[in-house]
Design an enzyme around this catalytic site. Sequence first.
Site, PDB file in Angstrom:
ATOM      1  N   CYS A 168       0.731  -1.055  -0.140  1.00 51.95           N
ATOM      2  CA  CYS A 168      -0.203  -0.052  -0.089  1.00 51.95           C
ATOM      3  C   CYS A 168       0.745   1.275   0.118  1.00 51.95           C
ATOM      4  O   CYS A 168       2.038   0.987   0.501  1.00 51.95           O
ATOM      5  CB  CYS A 168      -0.935   0.216   1.188  1.00 51.95           C
ATOM      6  SG  CYS A 168      -1.793  -1.324   1.637  1.00 51.95           S
ATOM      7  N   ARG A 194       4.970   0.086  -6.007  1.00 54.38           N
ATOM      8  CA  ARG A 194       4.982  -0.681  -4.784  1.00 54.38           C
ATOM      9  C   ARG A 194       4.100  -1.838  -5.029  1.00 54.38           C
ATOM     10  O   ARG A 194       4.069  -3.138  -4.169  1.00 54.38           O
ATOM     11  CB  ARG A 194       4.581   0.171  -3.632  1.00 54.38           C
ATOM     12  CG  ARG A 194       5.378   1.357  -3.320  1.00 54.38           C
ATOM     13  CD  ARG A 194       4.678   2.565  -2.158  1.00 54.38           C
ATOM     14  NE  ARG A 194       4.640   1.658  -1.090  1.00 54.38           N
ATOM     15  CZ  ARG A 194       5.380   1.938   0.020  1.00 54.38           C
ATOM     16  NH1 ARG A 194       6.411   2.648  -0.040  1.00 54.38           N
ATOM     17  NH2 ARG A 194       4.823   1.227   1.207  1.00 54.38           N
ATOM     18  N   TRP A 225      -3.188  -2.756  -1.408  1.00 57.57           N
ATOM     19  CA  TRP A 225      -2.589  -3.984  -1.740  1.00 57.57           C
ATOM     20  C   TRP A 225      -3.514  -5.004  -0.783  1.00 57.57           C
ATOM     21  O   TRP A 225      -3.027  -5.045   0.355  1.00 57.57           O
ATOM     22  CB  TRP A 225      -1.117  -4.290  -1.703  1.00 57.57           C
ATOM     23  CG  TRP A 225      -0.726  -5.318  -2.237  1.00 57.57           C
ATOM     24  CD1 TRP A 225      -0.394  -5.620  -3.567  1.00 57.57           C
ATOM     25  CD2 TRP A 225      -0.151  -6.568  -1.589  1.00 57.57           C
ATOM     26  NE1 TRP A 225       0.039  -7.124  -3.586  1.00 57.57           N
ATOM     27  CE2 TRP A 225       0.390  -7.602  -2.438  1.00 57.57           C
ATOM     28  CE3 TRP A 225      -0.174  -7.053  -0.068  1.00 57.57           C
ATOM     29  CZ2 TRP A 225       1.015  -8.889  -2.147  1.00 57.57           C
ATOM     30  CZ3 TRP A 225       0.410  -8.215   0.149  1.00 57.57           C
ATOM     31  CH2 TRP A 225       0.904  -9.112  -0.690  1.00 57.57           C
ATOM     32  N   ASN A 236      -1.484   2.110   5.886  1.00 47.90           N
ATOM     33  CA  ASN A 236      -0.707   0.962   5.565  1.00 47.90           C
ATOM     34  C   ASN A 236      -0.330   0.358   6.696  1.00 47.90           C
ATOM     35  O   ASN A 236      -0.220   0.826   7.978  1.00 47.90           O
ATOM     36  CB  ASN A 236       0.535   1.601   4.938  1.00 47.90           C
ATOM     37  CG  ASN A 236       0.737   2.190   3.534  1.00 47.90           C
ATOM     38  OD1 ASN A 236      -0.459   2.236   2.897  1.00 47.90           O
ATOM     39  ND2 ASN A 236       1.576   2.878   3.077  1.00 47.90           N
ATOM     40  N   GLY A 237      -0.320  -1.021   6.588  1.00 54.08           N
ATOM     41  CA  GLY A 237       0.186  -2.009   7.559  1.00 54.08           C
ATOM     42  C   GLY A 237      -1.127  -3.061   7.960  1.00 54.08           C
ATOM     43  O   GLY A 237      -1.943  -3.199   7.148  1.00 54.08           O
ATOM     44  N   GLU A 275      18.766 -16.529  -8.296  1.00 51.04           N
ATOM     45  CA  GLU A 275      18.258 -15.151  -8.522  1.00 51.04           C
ATOM     46  C   GLU A 275      17.794 -14.969 -10.014  1.00 51.04           C
ATOM     47  O   GLU A 275      16.709 -14.420 -10.071  1.00 51.04           O
ATOM     48  CB  GLU A 275      19.580 -14.176  -8.375  1.00 51.04           C
ATOM     49  CG  GLU A 275      19.337 -12.841  -8.611  1.00 51.04           C
ATOM     50  CD  GLU A 275      17.860 -12.370  -7.870  1.00 51.04           C
ATOM     51  OE1 GLU A 275      17.545 -12.702  -7.046  1.00 51.04           O
ATOM     52  OE2 GLU A 275      17.564 -10.989  -8.503  1.00 51.04           O
ATOM     53  N   LYS A 285      13.927 -14.019 -10.797  1.00 47.84           N
ATOM     54  CA  LYS A 285      13.622 -12.560 -11.731  1.00 47.84           C
ATOM     55  C   LYS A 285      12.543 -13.252 -12.946  1.00 47.84           C
ATOM     56  O   LYS A 285      11.735 -12.725 -13.315  1.00 47.84           O
ATOM     57  CB  LYS A 285      14.924 -12.581 -12.474  1.00 47.84           C
ATOM     58  CG  LYS A 285      15.383 -11.135 -12.756  1.00 47.84           C
ATOM     59  CD  LYS A 285      15.421 -10.141 -11.549  1.00 47.84           C
ATOM     60  CE  LYS A 285      14.632 -10.412 -10.201  1.00 47.84           C
ATOM     61  NZ  LYS A 285      15.146  -9.637  -9.068  1.00 47.84           N
ATOM     62  N   GLU A 327       9.046 -13.937 -11.500  1.00 43.41           N
ATOM     63  CA  GLU A 327       8.625 -12.814 -10.932  1.00 43.41           C
ATOM     64  C   GLU A 327       7.755 -12.242 -12.089  1.00 43.41           C
ATOM     65  O   GLU A 327       6.648 -11.823 -11.977  1.00 43.41           O
ATOM     66  CB  GLU A 327       9.646 -11.884 -10.472  1.00 43.41           C
ATOM     67  CG  GLU A 327      10.069 -12.146  -9.052  1.00 43.41           C
ATOM     68  CD  GLU A 327      11.075 -11.056  -8.587  1.00 43.41           C
ATOM     69  OE1 GLU A 327      10.762 -10.609  -7.511  1.00 43.41           O
ATOM     70  OE2 GLU A 327      11.858 -10.662  -9.205  1.00 43.41           O
ATOM     71  N   HIS A 381      20.356 -35.910  -8.457  1.00 43.25           N
ATOM     72  CA  HIS A 381      19.557 -36.568  -7.377  1.00 43.25           C
ATOM     73  C   HIS A 381      18.125 -36.468  -7.257  1.00 43.25           C
ATOM     74  O   HIS A 381      17.670 -36.410  -6.245  1.00 43.25           O
ATOM     75  CB  HIS A 381      20.171 -36.000  -6.113  1.00 43.25           C
ATOM     76  CG  HIS A 381      21.864 -36.203  -5.754  1.00 43.25           C
ATOM     77  ND1 HIS A 381      22.272 -37.584  -5.640  1.00 43.25           N
ATOM     78  CD2 HIS A 381      22.888 -35.476  -6.114  1.00 43.25           C
ATOM     79  CE1 HIS A 381      23.471 -37.541  -5.586  1.00 43.25           C
ATOM     80  NE2 HIS A 381      23.779 -36.327  -5.870  1.00 43.25           N
ATOM     81  N   LYS A 410       6.397  -4.248  -4.199  1.00 45.67           N
ATOM     82  CA  LYS A 410       7.989  -3.840  -4.077  1.00 45.67           C
ATOM     83  C   LYS A 410       8.394  -3.893  -2.959  1.00 45.67           C
ATOM     84  O   LYS A 410       9.602  -4.253  -2.683  1.00 45.67           O
ATOM     85  CB  LYS A 410       8.113  -2.238  -4.708  1.00 45.67           C
ATOM     86  CG  LYS A 410       9.367  -1.961  -4.866  1.00 45.67           C
ATOM     87  CD  LYS A 410      10.249  -2.468  -5.701  1.00 45.67           C
ATOM     88  CE  LYS A 410      11.817  -1.879  -5.751  1.00 45.67           C
ATOM     89  NZ  LYS A 410      12.480  -3.114  -6.561  1.00 45.67           N
TER      90      LYS A 410
HETATM   91  C1  G6P Z   1       9.791  -7.911  -2.282  1.00 46.75           C
HETATM   92  C2  G6P Z   1      10.330  -7.279  -3.565  1.00 46.75           C
HETATM   93  C3  G6P Z   1      11.737  -7.887  -3.913  1.00 46.75           C
HETATM   94  C4  G6P Z   1      12.630  -8.000  -2.687  1.00 46.75           C
HETATM   95  C5  G6P Z   1      12.003  -8.342  -1.526  1.00 46.75           C
HETATM   96  C6  G6P Z   1      12.998  -7.711  -0.212  1.00 46.75           C
HETATM   97  O1  G6P Z   1       9.425  -9.231  -2.443  1.00 46.75           O
HETATM   98  O2  G6P Z   1       9.485  -7.884  -4.461  1.00 46.75           O
HETATM   99  O3  G6P Z   1      12.047  -7.460  -5.048  1.00 46.75           O
HETATM  100  O4  G6P Z   1      13.995  -8.342  -3.158  1.00 46.75           O
HETATM  101  O5  G6P Z   1      10.864  -7.571  -1.135  1.00 46.75           O
HETATM  102  O6  G6P Z   1      12.950  -6.199  -0.165  1.00 46.75           O
HETATM  103  P1  G6P Z   1      14.124  -5.309   0.346  1.00 46.75           P
HETATM  104  O7  G6P Z   1      13.423  -3.911   0.110  1.00 46.75           O
HETATM  105  O8  G6P Z   1      14.001  -5.845   1.833  1.00 46.75           O
HETATM  106  O9  G6P Z   1      15.322  -5.539  -0.162  1.00 46.75           O
END
Ligand code: G6P
Length: 611
Positions: A2, A27, A76, A100-101, A482, A486, A489, A505, A606
């Site tokens: 949010c 976000r 969100w 927010n929260g 990673e 990516k 996502e 395995h 985000k």
């Molecule tokens: C969310 C984002 C990721 C990010 C993670 C940690 O899941 O979508 O892209 O890596 O949070 O966020 P931070 O701000 O702690 O790096």
Amino acid sequence: MCGIIGYTGPKKADTVILGGLHALEYRGYDSAGIAFFEKGGALRSVKSAGKIACLENKLASEENVNTRCGIGHTRWATHGAPTDVNSHPHGNERLMLVHNGIIENSRELKLELEKQGYVFKSDTDTEAAALLIDACTRDGDRLAGILKAIKKIRGSYAFGILFADTPGEIWAARQDSPLIVGLGENENLIASDVTAILAYTRRYLALENGDVAKITRDTVTVYGADGAEVKREPQTALWDLAAAMRGGHAHFMHKEIYEEPDAVKKTLFPRIADGIPDFTPEGLSPDRIKAVRSVRIVACGTAYHAGLTGAAVLERVAGVRASAEIASEFRYRNPVIEADELVILISQSGETADTIAALRLAKAAGAFTLGIVNTVGSTVARESDAVLYTYAGPEIAVASTKAYTVQTALMTLFGVWTGLIRNTVSEDVARKYVSDLTVALPAEIKKIIAREKELKSIAADIAEKDDMFFIGRLFDATLAAEASLKLKEISYIHSEAYAAGELKHGTISLIEPGTPVVALSSEAGIREKMVGNMKEVVARGANLFVFAAGKEGTTELREMSKIAFVCPDCPETVAPIALATAMQLLAYQVSLARGCDVDQPRNLAKSVTVE
Ligand code: G6P
């Protein structure tokens, strides 16, 4: 997650708020809303599920929106589906609130308020907070009423509140959810993060836990939990608006990948003195580092993968026991934390709820905590014993790219410094690392970016499939994780990341003729073993795409693969960092080929400020 924006001043508040909401889109959200004072003074709200454009359409058909003060929100969904009714603001004819929260005791509060005659319209936890504040402020004393209400609330919140009888005034409060007050000329704002206010001002105050603030166009008064006025130091954002805009790129993600060479230099240069790393000016003493028995890195998502790389560098280069952990697991498993441990928290936003909780746990256990954070003044930055900022600039795309690159580069430099202090690294070796990181790495990333077309042709093959593999060994196993994250996502293709030696395995049973396999090979020392693993998948009909660095043994790699992407001049020390750029661009191209929303992928946020 949010987002909150609020404005009071001479400008049209709805325009400022909609601009702020657009700036907060990155976000991740699923509905939006705005509350404002009508010309005659009445308090109104307009809310809509879906994108901000839906809210704008609704507002366009509204009359009397000519207003100088208001609050807005992108939601969100957590409690209740993303519908018009569940969108924020919530409240009644006397008060409107955005949040927010998560209000953890909302059920309890709701029952209590219903007994008092309140009728709830939404399924949200937020409505309970809004109506509770209404109940507590009905006798007119705003500050006392808000303080009384927040004492009854359990959970996390950043609130923006308007009261119908005081147009032009915004109230704010925070606990465990970030909230800032933007300081303008004859106008002030509130926002959940700096990107929302950059069009108007770079100066802001960060509210702290328990703070309540009253904001008018020319005054900002902050009160502590006891109701006494407190001073919060103004800060200046290092980012400007241009930096937060797309700058000619089709997507933020693309722009952010292109910014990596500069971001690496900006992040590393301030930590280099006479050609070797030096972190002492940032509150890290060599004595403390010498005394550290082990290092634990805690983070979430992409930052966790950067932590895995950091831990591997610390063990290999500095000979110190190091591990990386996922914050949401760490915080609940009663970890044994020793006072001579160094606990590193990596976070782009500095506001990830689980990472903050891990930080507090480590501090309570007496460990020295070090935040590696991209956002100045964020909670992880403020609460850590020491902080190393990454200077990646604002990262807007939900999928993290340049933040990862600078986190891994900084962790590598930090590992080399630790090695120097602990005598596992000579000055000559340190100098070579510094030159690889600051000269070769940015140059190699640029070369990879210039080869985007090659990545597009690999992407075309992958985009048609539903499943694929990323394999690698050692640093490349982390890079595979990673790369896989990516791709998942932003393209919604399922993929597995595997340590290449582990494949046989079990998971090799999933390889069929045509299954795409990306094999990563940045280290010559382990290349022969990788070749063996690649042969295993080729023998089962996989479409092999090899990403490698160096010259030694790469002919065989080229022969085996459908397409090979080799960076012959890239030093091994930085190859897994440089190849991450290729993985990011590959995921970007696959996402484009599949017509996905690159910057705002479904269901993701985000900044995850709830656990
Ligand atoms: C969310 C984002 C990721 C990010 C993670 C940690 O899941 O979508 O892209 O890596 O949070 O966020 P931070 O701000 O702690 O790096």
